[in-house]
Each structure stands twice: as structure tokens, then as C-alpha cells.
Design a protein around this motif. Structure first.
Motif, short mmCIF file in Angstrom:
data_model
loop_
_atom_site.label_atom_id
_atom_site.label_comp_id
_atom_site.label_asym_id
_atom_site.label_seq_id
_atom_site.Cartn_x
_atom_site.Cartn_y
_atom_site.Cartn_z
N PHE A 1 0.56 -1.17 -0.21
CA PHE A 1 -0.30 0.27 0.13
C PHE A 1 0.58 1.26 0.28
N GLU B 1 -11.80 -12.60 12.01
CA GLU B 1 -11.35 -12.22 13.12
C GLU B 1 -13.10 -11.87 12.87
N GLU C 1 0.53 -11.34 14.81
CA GLU C 1 -0.18 -10.08 15.50
C GLU C 1 -1.07 -8.66 14.95
N SER C 2 -1.36 -7.85 15.30
CA SER C 2 -2.19 -6.95 14.46
C SER C 2 -1.50 -6.02 13.33
N GLY C 3 -1.55 -5.84 12.17
CA GLY C 3 -0.77 -5.14 11.55
C GLY C 3 0.19 -5.89 10.46
N CYS C 4 0.50 -7.33 10.66
CA CYS C 4 1.19 -8.50 10.10
C CYS C 4 0.56 -8.71 8.78
N GLY C 5 -0.52 -8.47 8.49
CA GLY C 5 -1.40 -8.29 7.13
C GLY C 5 -2.58 -9.58 6.76
N LYS C 6 -2.97 -9.88 7.85
CA LYS C 6 -3.71 -11.29 8.00
C LYS C 6 -4.84 -10.42 7.03
N SER C 7 -5.83 -9.27 7.12
CA SER C 7 -6.96 -9.21 6.74
C SER C 7 -6.86 -9.22 4.90
N THR C 8 -5.41 -8.40 4.99
CA THR C 8 -5.23 -7.94 3.68
C THR C 8 -4.94 -9.01 2.80
N PRO D 1 5.95 -1.60 10.01
CA PRO D 1 5.82 -2.19 8.69
C PRO D 1 6.51 -1.63 7.34
N VAL E 1 3.86 0.67 2.29
CA VAL E 1 3.51 -0.23 3.51
C VAL E 1 3.51 -2.33 3.09
N ALA F 1 2.16 -4.74 2.46
CA ALA F 1 1.18 -5.30 3.59
C ALA F 1 1.21 -7.38 3.58
N1 LIG Z 1 -5.60 1.32 2.62
C1 LIG Z 1 -4.36 1.24 3.04
N2 LIG Z 1 -3.98 1.89 3.20
C2 LIG Z 1 -2.60 1.91 3.49
N3 LIG Z 1 -2.15 0.69 4.13
C3 LIG Z 1 -2.88 -0.18 4.87
C4 LIG Z 1 -4.18 -0.48 4.26
N4 LIG Z 1 -4.63 -1.57 4.70
C5 LIG Z 1 -3.94 -1.94 5.17
N5 LIG Z 1 -2.56 -1.24 5.30
C6 LIG Z 1 -1.37 -1.71 6.20
O1 LIG Z 1 -0.62 -2.63 5.51
C7 LIG Z 1 -0.57 -3.69 6.83
C8 LIG Z 1 -1.32 -5.15 6.92
O2 LIG Z 1 -2.38 -4.77 7.22
P1 LIG Z 1 -3.90 -5.37 7.62
O3 LIG Z 1 -5.07 -4.62 8.02
O4 LIG Z 1 -3.90 -7.20 6.66
O5 LIG Z 1 -3.40 -6.19 8.85
P2 LIG Z 1 -4.17 -7.61 9.91
O6 LIG Z 1 -2.84 -8.34 9.89
O7 LIG Z 1 -5.47 -8.04 9.60
O8 LIG Z 1 -4.50 -6.42 10.76
P3 LIG Z 1 -5.74 -6.83 12.38
O9 LIG Z 1 -5.44 -8.16 13.14
O10 LIG Z 1 -4.96 -5.28 13.30
O11 LIG Z 1 -6.41 -6.61 11.69
C9 LIG Z 1 -0.61 -2.86 8.22
O12 LIG Z 1 0.36 -1.83 8.59
C10 LIG Z 1 -1.83 -1.58 7.91
O13 LIG Z 1 -1.71 -0.18 7.93
#
Ligand SMILES: Nc1ncnc2c1ncn2[C@@H]1O[C@H](COP(=O)(O)OP(=O)(O)OP(=O)(O)O)[C@@H](O)[C@H]1O
Ligand SMILES: Nc1ncnc2c1ncn2[C@@H]1O[C@H](COP(=O)(O)OP(=O)(O)O)[C@@H](O)[C@H]1O
Ligand code: SF4
Ligand code: SF4
Ligand SMILES: [Mg+2]
Ligand SMILES: [Mg+2]
Lengths: 320, 352
Positions: free
Chosen positions: B35, B209, B79-86, B307, B58, B60
Motif C-alpha cells: 500500500f 476475526e 499480530e495486529s498489522g501483520c497482513g492477515k486481513s490483506t 511495517p 507498506v 502488507a
Molecule cells: N488501505 C490501506 N492503505 C495503507 N496501508 C494499509 C491499508 N490497509 C492495510 N494497510 C497496512 O498494511 C499492513 C497490514 O494490514 P492488515 O489490515 O492486513 O493487518 P492485519 O494483520 O489484518 O491486522 P489486525 O490484526 O489489526 O486486523 C498494516 O501495516 C496496515 O497499516
């Protein structure tokens, strides 16, 4: 255990018809950690807010007594409560931004917090703030003092809030789900620090959470809330090891690690009741497999040694 | 401890669970996604005048390869922000990865015709963490659940009967279908999200989640619903969660993610019994478990690195208790350490 620092007797805090807290009694001894658990809406936070004098209108304490260090503070004035809150008791909220001001630097906020209750120079207050940050594991506290809250991660912000709560070495802290929004690794760090700090200072602590696992490691005693009442309390090993109340047993049974992998989890059927329309009898009856006609009458408190419960048919199979 | 309620009856048979023979339903091949942090006006001006650097990106998701087989539940932890949702959104086809390929039933999505691609996308549905934010507050529950199947022509017979059936399947009383989302409890809203996803007859659910915001007793109800649906509809899941207790319970296999990379992958029992990667070991040590004696917490040191500037070499090296010089330089590759068990750590070279 030594004498109680806090004693809550038959506390009733209502929001109009909603009996958010309705007859809660417990006490906390010096240096003791009490875990207050229950589902969302069961009245945990309202209990905490009632104790520290921060119930939002239309909420009012309509009955009962809160005795802190031998003094009845149930109807203390705002000023009296404010003085008490900074110095002798503190509350840590789930959202650190309830405590932190987003537009002020951390040092400004912490120095103000010190000077609000103690007549010390700015330089001394700053030194105290720095030490407090160091104590909760914030690296390079001197530099971090000059930062704004948004420059910290969620875990760091929560540590700043804990540092502020500890500034005056309070006798008593209420922590309302302070680690629920954090990652397991950060949660473990904060729990480790809290545990150590509380033990060092002999602080009494109420830890509010819906996570039984956290409480099981942190607390000495546990109180389980349901629909505005404490339905069971006792030592952690008694209550979690052999629950008497069907609701407690249901909560424990729903934890995945208590179930065989891949099998259906034990679940409590139904939903949390509406506290504006509670029955005369046991509020858990519509969800309880043991309910019968006796449960439709008001359920008294049963006491056995250090344990208490509110159930007319406690689980005998758990009694050792 | 045992409870003799009728609900304790165990689910029979594991279906195709975890069997290595089952065909891959989804295959990710070296997927990366980054991103750009969107520069504001002043920053854009500075960049165009060559006074400023382009904004950092980033990473992701960073070179992830992963297979989900038919009928299995793959747990994704980190952990939070590690990229799971992406990663979950990429699997669900909501996000197209910056590089790498996604295959559905063995066919690269890029080589499919647009109608076949649409069809494949419909077969994968996503369920989100926040059951409130993911439901349109101005639409009635019946419309939320019925809209997509109506648009895609999946409704046979009357829409009303169809919606009632979807409600029942998700454990909701159809009598409530004319209510708005705010008139439901958190657990009920999550059931609406599930009913909506299942209404288009997917084969694959990405649950991001999906039980994190729920109380433990409601969480148990929803997890049971997921397990029932898996049996009845032969569903395959990517189950994203930071809660290891939940993942251990529901998954056949588990993948552990750290700062955009998968660092370990193994059958659930194996990973919980014999974690190989130091990060996984640290994570497992910190899961709060139900205990009846007070215990002190031991914690992994250090925060999750940003990240925006992940550490070189092994991303975990600043927090790892076993860091060696090469960990700071060289990215460890995923290697087989036991049957079906892969891990990305240089210690595995030293050992062999
Ligand atoms: N639309 C976006 N624009 C910029 N950065 C993004 C965007 N979406 C996610 N990121 C960044 O990409 C990285 C991975 O995000 P992601 O949402 O996949 O994390 P996650 O593992 O699902 O975290 P959580 O457990 O908090 O849900 C993070 O650093 C986040 O800030
Ligand atoms: N400001 C308020 N106005 C009206 N009702 C409230 C307010 N705050 C809490 N309540 C009600 O009081 C009950 C207990 O709430 P709370 O103590 O926040 O629960 P918990 O912390 O256990 O999740 C709930 O039914 C809630 O809706
Ligand atoms: S009093 Fe009756 S309904 Fe209430 S928990 Fe006990 S057995 Fe169940
Ligand atoms: S590669 Fe090195 S730093 Fe990374 S986990 Fe293994 S030992 Fe630790
Ligand atoms: Mg609360
Ligand atoms: Mg996410």
C-alpha cells in the motif's frame, strides 16, 4: 488477608428503568487482586464507575454503600472524589484516549497530573513522570515524554495511562478491560508489568474483563456478574476449578481450550437479558438447564466459607 | 470437566479435513501486496518539485505462497498489522495483489474469462470482524441477506421464502427479518453477516476475526455454527484470528504470519505440540489459558516493528532470543521440518 481497603455493600446503580447494577456487594483487601468477570452489559463497568464517582447521568446510585478506607464515599461531592481519584484511587479504561488528551504532549499531561495533587516543582514533576514511564517499560522515556499520544502504538498508549495511574502510588486501582484491544504479546507484557507493580506497592486491584483466562492468572479472587448482580464469588481456584453457579460453569465451558479440539463447544443458549425487564427470580433462568419453579422466586445469597453464590440448585457434581 | 448437556454431543466424522489428498481449492503463489501511504497536497507538491521523497510503501503481504484444500479449515494467526486481513481480502478477490498469482480449482484467475472469474469470486465469501460496520445500517436484515442472490439470479421461488431459509440456516428467527441492524445484538448481527455470505452458496468462507468482538458465550455459539455449516455444506475456511485458543479449536492446519510473511505452517495438533519457529514458540507461550492457580506472566520483549521499515533478513530478529549474524542479512526460506510442517528459520539449517 488484612482489612478491606474497599467495601461495596448492596450497590444499586440504575439508568431509569435499567437496573445496570442491582445489589452488588464485595470487598477488596490491601494488596488483593479481584477479577470481575461477566458478559458485555452485565454491569462491570457501571460498578467501576460507581466506585470512582464517574457514573454518567441519567445513571444514579439509588442504593447501597461504598466504603473506601473506612470512609463512606457513596455520596461524596465531585471535588472530594476528584481529590481521591488522583491520589488514592485510579481507573484505567479500555480506551486509553479516555484518559489522554490528543492535543497535548505526554510530558504536559503527566506534569499536570503530578502537580494537581502535590506541591512540587515542574522539574521534579517531570522527573517523576520520566521515572513512571520507565517503570512501565517505555524505552528512552526522556525522548518519549515530548511525543503526542498519536505517535504511540495502542500498547504504548495504554502503558502511558498505566504510568499516569501509578504516579501517586494509589492504594487502589480499577482496570476496565485495559488489554482487551491489544495483541497477545503486548497484553502479556502489560499484564506482567501490572502484576509486578501491584505486588511491589501492595496496591489493591480490580481487574474487569470478559476474558476468564486473563483473570485466572492475575487474580486472587474472582466475582462473576450476570444482569447487574454478582452470581458467584470466591478464590480463583475454587470458582474456576469447581463452579457452583450454572452461569459460571457455562462461561468456563465455552472457552475453546476447555473443549476437545474440533468438537462442538459447550454453549450457553440464548442471550443476555434486558436489564430494564428483569424477572423477580433468577435472571439466568431462561438460559439455564437446571431451572425449575423454585428459580422463579427471589434467589437469596448462599455463603459457604469464603465462597458465595446465588443459585437454588448449585452444581453438586463439582463439589469436592 | 464434563457437562452433560445435549449440546455436548460431538460432531461426527471429519469429512475431508486435513487429508493431504484433497485437491487445492485456492492456491496463492508468491503473493505480494503493498500500500502507498497517500501523500497529502503539500507532500505531493514537494515530490513534484523534487524536494521530497515519494511516500513510503507498506509491504502488507510479502511473497506468500499458501494452499487451502477442499474441506479443510486453515487458521491464519498473527499480530495486529501483520497482513492477515490483506491476505484474506486477496483470497476473497476483494483486493488484487500487486504481484503473484491466485488459482481457483487449479486455474490461474488471470487466465479465466470474465464470467468464470465472477463465478469464482462468488464462490468465496468473506465474514468480517465488526458485525455492525459491515452491515448497511439503513437496510433491513432481509434486504441485506437477499440482495446479492437476487442480483445474481440465485433465487428459485419467492424471495421471501428464500430469505427465511437463509435466516434459519444461520440460527436467526425469520420473524426478525424486517428489523434494521441496530435492532440486533452483536451475536445476531454476526449471524446476519453469515446468512448474507451463505446466501450466494459459497464453497469457501474467509472469516476475518469473525468472533473477536463477541463475548465468550456468544463466541461459542458462532463457532459451533461455523462447525455445523462446514459439515452440512461441505465448506472450506480460511479462518483469520489473533486468538490462538479459537484457532486451535477450529483449524485443521495453521499458518503463522509475521510482518507480511508466513513463517510457519503445519497441521494444528503438530504446531501446538511442536512449534518450530521461535516466533510461534513465543506466541504460544503467551496465550492466556484458563488456570486455577495464579501465575506470573512472562513476556516477549519489544514491540512489533513498523511495517514501513521492517528489519532486514529475518523480520523477527530484533525480538528473537536465538538471533545469529546471518539472521540480520538473509531472509530465511520456508523449509519442510516434518511431514506437512514448514518453517522459515535459519536454526533449521544449523541443526541439519
Ligand atoms: N488501505 C490501506 N492503505 C495503507 N496501508 C494499509 C491499508 N490497509 C492495510 N494497510 C497496512 O498494511 C499492513 C497490514 O494490514 P492488515 O489490515 O492486513 O493487518 P492485519 O494483520 O489484518 O491486522 P489486525 O490484526 O489489526 O486486523 C498494516 O501495516 C496496515 O497499516
Ligand atoms: N450511560 C448509560 N445510559 C444508559 N444505560 C447505560 C449507560 N451505561 C451503561 N448502561 C447500561 O447498563 C448496563 C451495564 O453496562 P456496563 O456496566 O457498561 O456493562 P459491562 O461493563 O459489564 O459490559 C447495560 O445494560 C448498559 O446498557
Ligand atoms: S437459580 Fe435456578 S435458574 Fe438460576 S442458575 Fe440456579 S438453577 Fe439456574
Ligand atoms: S531466522 Fe534467526 S532471527 Fe529469525 S527466527 Fe530463526 S533464529 Fe530467530
Ligand atoms: Mg464495560
Ligand atoms: Mg485485520
Amino acid at each position: 488477608m488484612n482489612a478491606a481497603v474497599l467495601e461495596v455493600r448492596d450497590l444499586r446503580t440504575h439508568f431509569g428503568a435499567a437496573k445496570a447494577v442491582d445489589g452488588v456487594s464485595f470487598s477488596v483487601a490491601r494488596g488483593e487482586v479481584l477479577g470481575l468477570v461477566g458478559e458485555s452489559g452485565s454491569g462491570k463497568s457501571v460498578t467501576g464507575f460507581s466506585i470512582i464517582g464517574l457514573v454518567d447521568p441519567p445513571g444514579t446510585i439509588v442504593g447501597g454503600q461504598i466504603v473506601f478506607d473506612g470512609r463512606d464515599i457513596t455520596h461524596s461531592s465531585r471535588e472530594e472524589m476528584r481529590a481521591l481519584r488522583g491520589r488514592r484511587m485510579a481507573m484505567i479504561f479500555q480506551d486509553p484516549m479516555m484518559t489522554l488528551n490528543p492535543v497535548l504532549r505526554i510530558d504536559t499531561q503527566m506534569i499536570e497530573a503530578v502537580q494537581a495533587h502535590e506541591n512540587v516543582s515542574r522539574a521534579d514533576a517531570r522527573a517523576r513522570a520520566r521515572d513512571a514511564l520507565g517503570m512501565v517499560g517505555i524505552p528512552s522515556p526522556d525522548e518519549r515524554l515530548r511525543a503526542y499520544p498519536h505517535q504511540f502504538s495502542g500498547g504504548m498508549r495504554q502503558r502511558v495511562v498505566i504510568a499516569i495511574a501509578l504516579l501517586h502510588r494509589p492504594d487502589f486501582i480499577i482496570a476496565d478491560e485495559p488489554t482487551t484491544a491489544l495483541d497477545v504479546t503486548i497484553q502479556a507484557q502489560i499484564l506482567a508489568e501490572m502484576q509486578e507493580l501491584v505486588a511491589q506497592n501492595n496496591t489493591s486491584l480490580i481487574w474487569i474483563t470478559h476474558d476468564l483466562a486473563v483473570v485466572s492468572r492475575l487474580a486472587d479472587r474472582i466475582a462473576v456478574m450476570y444482569a447487574g448482580r454478582i452470581v458467584e464469588s470466591g478464590s480463583v481456584s475454587d470458582v474456576l476449578g469447581s463452579p457452583w453457579h450454572p452461569y459460571t460453569a457455562g462461561l468456563i465451558g465455552s472457552v475453546p481450550s476447555r473443549n476437545r479440539r474440533g468438537e462442538r463447544l459447550h454453549q450457553i443458549p440464548g442471550m443476555t437479558p434486558n436489564v430494564a425487564r428483569l424477572p423477580t427470580g433468577c435472571a439466568f433462568a431462561p438460559r439455564c438447564a437446571r431451572a425449575d419453579a423454585m428459580c422463579a422466586q427471589a434467589v437469596p445469597l448462599f455463603t459457604a466459607g469464603m465462597r458465595e453464590h446465588r443459585c437454588v440448585h448449585p452444581l453438586p457434581e463439582f463439589r469436592k | 470437566m464434563t457437562f452433560s448437556t445435549p449440546l455436548a454431543a460431538s460432531v461426527q466424522g471429519d469429512g475431508l479435513a486435513g487429508s493431504a489428498e484433497a485437491a487445492p481449492l485456492i492456491e496463492l503463489n508468491d503473493i505480494s501486496h503493498s500500500f502507498g501511504t497517500r501523500p497529502d497536497f503539500a507532500a505531493r507538491l514537494a515530490i513534484s518539485l523534487k524536494l521530497g521523497k515519494p511516500a513510503a510503501r507498506v509491504q502488507a503481504v510479502d511473497g506468500v505462497s499458501l494452499v487451502v484444500r477442499r474441506g479443510e479449515v486453515l487458521g491464519l494467526v498473527g499480530e495486529s498489522g501483520c497482513g492477515k486481513s490483506t491476505l484474506g481480502r486477496i483470497v476473497a478477490g476483494i483486493v488484487s495483489p500487486t504481484s503473484g498469482s491466485v488459482s481457483w480449482r487449479g486455474k490461474d484467475l488471470k487466465t479465466l474469462s470474465s464470467s468464470a472469474r465472477r463465478e469464482a469470486k462468488l464462490r468465496v465469501q468473506m465474514i468480517f470482524q465488526n458485525p455492525y460496520a459491515s452491515l448497511n445500517p439503513r437496510r433491513k436484515a432481509a434486504d441485506i441477506v437477499g440482495e446479492a442472490p437476487r442480483v445474481h439470479g440465485l433465487v428459485e421461488g419467492g424471495l421471501g421464502v428464500f430469505v427465511d431459509e437463509q435466516f434459519r440456516r444461520a440460527g436467526l428467527d425469520p420473524a426478525l427479518k424486517h428489523r434494521f441492524p441496530h435492532q440486533f445484538s452483536g451475536g445476531q448481527r454476526q449471524r446476519i453477516g453469515i446468512a448474507r455470505a451463505l446466501a450466494v452458496q459459497p464453497e469457501f468462507l474467509v472469516c476475518d476475526e469473525a468472533v473477536a468482538a463477541l463475548d465468550v458465550s456468544i463466541q461459542a455459539q458462532i463457532l459451533n455454527l461455523f462447525m455445523d455449516l462446514r459439515e452440512r455444506l461441505n465448506l472450506t475456511y480460511l479462518f483469520i484470528s489473533h486468538d490462538l485458543g479459537v484457532v486451535e479449536h477450529i483449524s485443521d492446519r495453521v499458518a503463522i504470519m509475521y510482518l507480511g510473511r508466513i513463517v510457519e505452517e503445519a497441521p494444528a495438533e503438530e504446531i501446538f505440540a511442536r512449534a518450530n519457529h521461535p516466533y510461534t514458540q513465543a506466541l504460544l507461550a503467551e496465550v492466556p489459558r484458563l488456570e486455577t492457580t495464579k501465575r506470573s506472566f512472562a513476556a516477549i520483549k519489544g514491540e512489533l516493528p513498523s511495517p514501513l521499515s521492517p528489519p532486514n533478513g529475518c523480520h523477527f530478529h530484533p525480538r528473537c532470543p536465538h538471533t545469529m549474524p546471518r539472521c540480520r542479512i538473509e531472509v530465511p526460506r520456508m523449509k519442510l521440518v516434518a511431514a506437512g510442517h514448514k518453517s522459515a528459520c535459519h536454526l533449521n539449517d544449523a541443526a541439519s
